[in-house]
Design a protein around this motif. Structure first.
Motif, PDB file in Angstrom:
ATOM      1  N   GLY A  12       0.833  -1.188   0.000  1.00 13.29           N
ATOM      2  CA  GLY A  12       0.000   0.000   0.000  1.00 13.29           C
ATOM      3  C   GLY A  12       0.868   1.238   0.000  1.00 13.29           C
ATOM      4  N   PRO A  13       0.280   2.422   0.110  1.00 15.33           N
ATOM      5  CA  PRO A  13       1.067   3.659   0.139  1.00 15.33           C
ATOM      6  C   PRO A  13       2.007   3.681   1.337  1.00 15.33           C
ATOM      7  CG  PRO A  13      -1.258   4.117  -0.273  1.00 15.33           C
ATOM      8  CD  PRO A  13      -1.172   2.676   0.112  1.00 15.33           C
ATOM      9  N   LEU A  14       3.207   4.188   1.122  1.00 15.02           N
ATOM     10  CA  LEU A  14       4.171   4.306   2.208  1.00 15.02           C
ATOM     11  C   LEU A  14       3.757   5.406   3.168  1.00 15.02           C
ATOM     12  CD1 LEU A  14       7.462   4.004   0.122  1.00 15.02           C
ATOM     13  CD2 LEU A  14       6.678   2.384   1.868  1.00 15.02           C
ATOM     14  N   LYS A  15       3.999   5.173   4.434  1.00 15.49           N
ATOM     15  CA  LYS A  15       3.785   6.177   5.463  1.00 15.49           C
ATOM     16  C   LYS A  15       4.705   5.866   6.637  1.00 15.49           C
ATOM     17  CE  LYS A  15      -0.199   3.686   7.441  1.00 15.49           C
ATOM     18  NZ  LYS A  15      -1.628   3.818   7.810  1.00 15.49           N
ATOM     19  N   THR A  16       4.833   6.823   7.539  1.00 16.98           N
ATOM     20  CA  THR A  16       5.728   6.649   8.681  1.00 16.98           C
ATOM     21  C   THR A  16       5.334   5.405   9.472  1.00 16.98           C
ATOM     22  OG1 THR A  16       5.990   9.045   8.840  1.00 16.98           O
ATOM     23  CG2 THR A  16       6.662   7.744  10.739  1.00 16.98           C
ATOM     24  N   GLY A  17       6.331   4.572   9.770  1.00 16.27           N
ATOM     25  CA  GLY A  17       6.072   3.331  10.495  1.00 16.27           C
ATOM     26  C   GLY A  17       5.989   2.114   9.603  1.00 16.27           C
ATOM     27  N   LEU A  18       5.966   2.335   8.288  1.00 15.72           N
ATOM     28  CA  LEU A  18       5.979   1.228   7.333  1.00 15.72           C
ATOM     29  C   LEU A  18       7.331   1.161   6.648  1.00 15.72           C
ATOM     30  CD1 LEU A  18       2.472   1.544   5.611  1.00 15.72           C
ATOM     31  CD2 LEU A  18       3.148   0.029   7.493  1.00 15.72           C
ATOM     32  N   GLY A  19       7.611   0.047   6.033  1.00 10.65           N
ATOM     33  CA  GLY A  19       8.868  -0.124   5.322  1.00 10.65           C
ATOM     34  C   GLY A  19       8.769  -1.228   4.301  1.00 10.65           C
ATOM     35  N   MET A  20       9.883  -1.508   3.651  1.00 10.93           N
ATOM     36  CA  MET A  20       9.918  -2.538   2.617  1.00 10.93           C
ATOM     37  C   MET A  20      11.110  -3.458   2.838  1.00 10.93           C
ATOM     38  SD  MET A  20       9.033  -0.410  -0.883  1.00 10.93           S
ATOM     39  CE  MET A  20      10.433   0.685  -0.648  1.00 10.93           C
ATOM     40  N   VAL A  21      10.861  -4.742   2.698  1.00  6.75           N
ATOM     41  CA  VAL A  21      11.927  -5.737   2.648  1.00  6.75           C
ATOM     42  C   VAL A  21      12.162  -6.076   1.185  1.00  6.75           C
ATOM     43  CG1 VAL A  21      12.640  -8.074   3.264  1.00  6.75           C
ATOM     44  CG2 VAL A  21      11.363  -6.692   4.909  1.00  6.75           C
ATOM     45  N   LEU A  22      13.385  -5.852   0.725  1.00  2.00           N
ATOM     46  CA  LEU A  22      13.740  -6.146  -0.656  1.00  2.00           C
ATOM     47  C   LEU A  22      14.616  -7.386  -0.701  1.00  2.00           C
ATOM     48  CD1 LEU A  22      14.578  -2.557  -1.987  1.00  2.00           C
ATOM     49  CD2 LEU A  22      12.370  -3.731  -1.926  1.00  2.00           C
ATOM     50  N   ARG A  23      14.265  -8.314  -1.566  1.00  2.00           N
ATOM     51  CA  ARG A  23      15.045  -9.531  -1.761  1.00  2.00           C
ATOM     52  C   ARG A  23      15.451  -9.634  -3.230  1.00  2.00           C
ATOM     53  NH1 ARG A  23      10.869 -10.874   1.670  1.00  2.00           N
ATOM     54  NH2 ARG A  23      11.475 -11.715   3.715  1.00  2.00           N
ATOM     55  N   HIS A  24      16.588 -10.285  -3.464  1.00  3.46           N
ATOM     56  CA  HIS A  24      17.002 -10.521  -4.843  1.00  3.46           C
ATOM     57  C   HIS A  24      15.929 -11.344  -5.554  1.00  3.46           C
ATOM     58  CE1 HIS A  24      21.181  -9.055  -4.441  1.00  3.46           C
ATOM     59  NE2 HIS A  24      21.102  -9.503  -3.202  1.00  3.46           N
ATOM     60  N   LYS A  25      15.673 -11.006  -6.813  1.00  6.57           N
ATOM     61  CA  LYS A  25      14.656 -11.727  -7.571  1.00  6.57           C
ATOM     62  C   LYS A  25      14.916 -13.229  -7.509  1.00  6.57           C
ATOM     63  CE  LYS A  25      11.957  -9.990  -9.985  1.00  6.57           C
ATOM     64  NZ  LYS A  25      10.540  -9.552  -9.751  1.00  6.57           N
ATOM     65  N   ALA A  26      13.832 -13.982  -7.382  1.00  3.06           N
ATOM     66  CA  ALA A  26      13.957 -15.426  -7.200  1.00  3.06           C
ATOM     67  C   ALA A  26      14.677 -16.099  -8.353  1.00  3.06           C
ATOM     68  CB  ALA A  26      12.564 -16.039  -7.010  1.00  3.06           C
ATOM     69  N   ASP A  27      14.593 -15.512  -9.548  1.00  4.96           N
ATOM     70  CA  ASP A  27      15.214 -16.119 -10.727  1.00  4.96           C
ATOM     71  C   ASP A  27      16.504 -15.403 -11.121  1.00  4.96           C
ATOM     72  OD1 ASP A  27      14.082 -13.748 -11.473  1.00  4.96           O
ATOM     73  OD2 ASP A  27      13.062 -14.515 -13.260  1.00  4.96           O
ATOM     74  N   SER A  28      17.166 -14.748 -10.148  1.00  8.61           N
ATOM     75  CA  SER A  28      18.350 -13.941 -10.475  1.00  8.61           C
ATOM     76  C   SER A  28      19.665 -14.666 -10.251  1.00  8.61           C
ATOM     77  CB  SER A  28      18.338 -12.646  -9.655  1.00  8.61           C
ATOM     78  OG  SER A  28      18.380 -12.921  -8.266  1.00  8.61           O
ATOM     79  N   GLY A  29      19.640 -15.992 -10.130  1.00  4.53           N
ATOM     80  CA  GLY A  29      20.894 -16.734  -9.975  1.00  4.53           C
ATOM     81  C   GLY A  29      21.129 -17.203  -8.561  1.00  4.53           C
ATOM     82  N   PRO A  30      22.402 -17.388  -8.175  1.00  5.73           N
ATOM     83  CA  PRO A  30      22.721 -17.939  -6.843  1.00  5.73           C
ATOM     84  C   PRO A  30      22.161 -17.114  -5.688  1.00  5.73           C
ATOM     85  CG  PRO A  30      24.664 -17.969  -8.251  1.00  5.73           C
ATOM     86  CD  PRO A  30      23.615 -17.189  -8.987  1.00  5.73           C
ATOM     87  N   ARG A  31      22.053 -15.798  -5.881  1.00  9.64           N
ATOM     88  CA  ARG A  31      21.537 -14.944  -4.809  1.00  9.64           C
ATOM     89  C   ARG A  31      20.019 -14.850  -4.811  1.00  9.64           C
ATOM     90  NH1 ARG A  31      25.501  -9.595  -4.851  1.00  9.64           N
ATOM     91  NH2 ARG A  31      27.393 -10.626  -4.087  1.00  9.64           N
TER      92      ARG A  31
END
Length: 292
Positions: free
Chosen positions: A170-189
């Motif tokens: 949803g829209p970002l606001k104070t108290g929220l955040g994002m967990v970013l992970r390497h794309k599942a099909d991006s190789g060893p990582r």
């Protein structure tokens, strides 16, 4: 206790480095002899070998010297700074459309620059400071007793250390955040944890620029900057008379090594990445949408 060998900013034993530095300097002198009596050390080896050995030792001496100086700079002046400051003028869309591409992950398509390179999950700091502190609480733990449930088959972390509540996009606001992970099909990582970003401030005034401030509170595999050091600020200004919309992005981050900052081209690459990000946002909004 075993001595550790890491990049500047870690627990490196300075006396050991100095000793190796002196030995690398002394070895060529021994090889070529000293005083009136000619040394027979390496006498059985051809001159070409001794020549290469001498310059190899000179190379090692130079590398160690630069390494020590870089470490001393870190100890004396702190981490090396990386900054970027870019502007872009959007045309062909409304301010609300561009703002959604900056501050509302639920509106991001597969062509969005973030979604193209990372899998995005939204989280909430609902537990307050206790959850935030969990990011850095690693001191005193026995690594051998840590659970392996958070590791993929290659031993790479899949989730941040902080225990946060997952929420729908949803829209970002104070108290929220994002967990970013390497794309599942991006190789060893693929699928491994990249970074955890917290929304520090969002403003959408009726007059003046919109404001979004994000901070990376935890770094994962492949993230070049230190924890709690990378902060980005985006301002989206009201539309001008010709319909153009000015956007400004300012960012700062830190790394332990000035050599690494130079070698990896972090200053240049960070600026180019910011420019590319805003250009991708412009294309995402203004590009004609195909039916179906």
């Amino acid at each position: 206790m075993a001595l550790t060998w890491r990049w500047p900013g870690s627990k490196v034993r300075a006396p050991l480095l100095v000793l190796l530095l002196l030995l690398s300097y002394a070895l060529p002198a021994v090889a070529y002899g000293s005083g009136k009596k000619k040394s027979k050390f390496l006498a059985a080896y051809p001159m070409v070998f001794k020549f290469l050995l001498f310059w190899w030792c000179v190379f090692v001496f130079a590398v160690m010297f630069v390494y020590i100086v870089d470490h001393l700079f870190y100890r004396r002046y702190g981490p090396a700074k990386v900054t970027w400051n870019v502007e872009h003028t959007f045309r062909g869309g409304t301010r609300e459309q561009y703002w959604a591409q900056l501050a509302d992950p639920s509106k991001w398509s597969e062509a969005h620059p973030v979604v193209q390179t990372a899998d995005v999950d939204m989280v909430s700091w609902a537990k307050g400071e206790e959850a935030k502190d969990a990011v850095d609480v690693t001191e005193g733990k026995d690594e051998k007793n840590e659970s392996t449930e958070n590791l993929d088959p290659l031993g790479l972390p899949k989730d941040p250390k902080a225990k946060l509540d997952s929420v729908p996009l949803g829209p970002l606001k104070t108290g929220l955040g994002m967990v970013l992970r390497h794309k599942a099909d991006s190789g060893p990582r693929g699928g491994s944890f990249f970074c955890l970003r917290e929304c520090k401030q969002v403003e959408e005034p009726s007059e003046g620029p919109y404001l979004l401030i994000m901070k990376t509170v935890e770094a994962g595999v492949g993230f070049p900057f230190l924890d709690n050091s990378e902060v980005s600020e985006v301002e989206l200004f009201p539309a001008a008379e010709d319909g153009s919309i000015r956007c400004k992005m300012v960012g700062t981050a830190e790394v332990t090594s000035r050599i690494f900052r130079w070698w990896a081209g972090l200053q240049k690459n960070s600026t180019e990445a910011a420019v590319g990000f805003l250009e991708s946002i412009a294309y995402e909004v203004s590009a004609p949408k195909t039916a179906g």
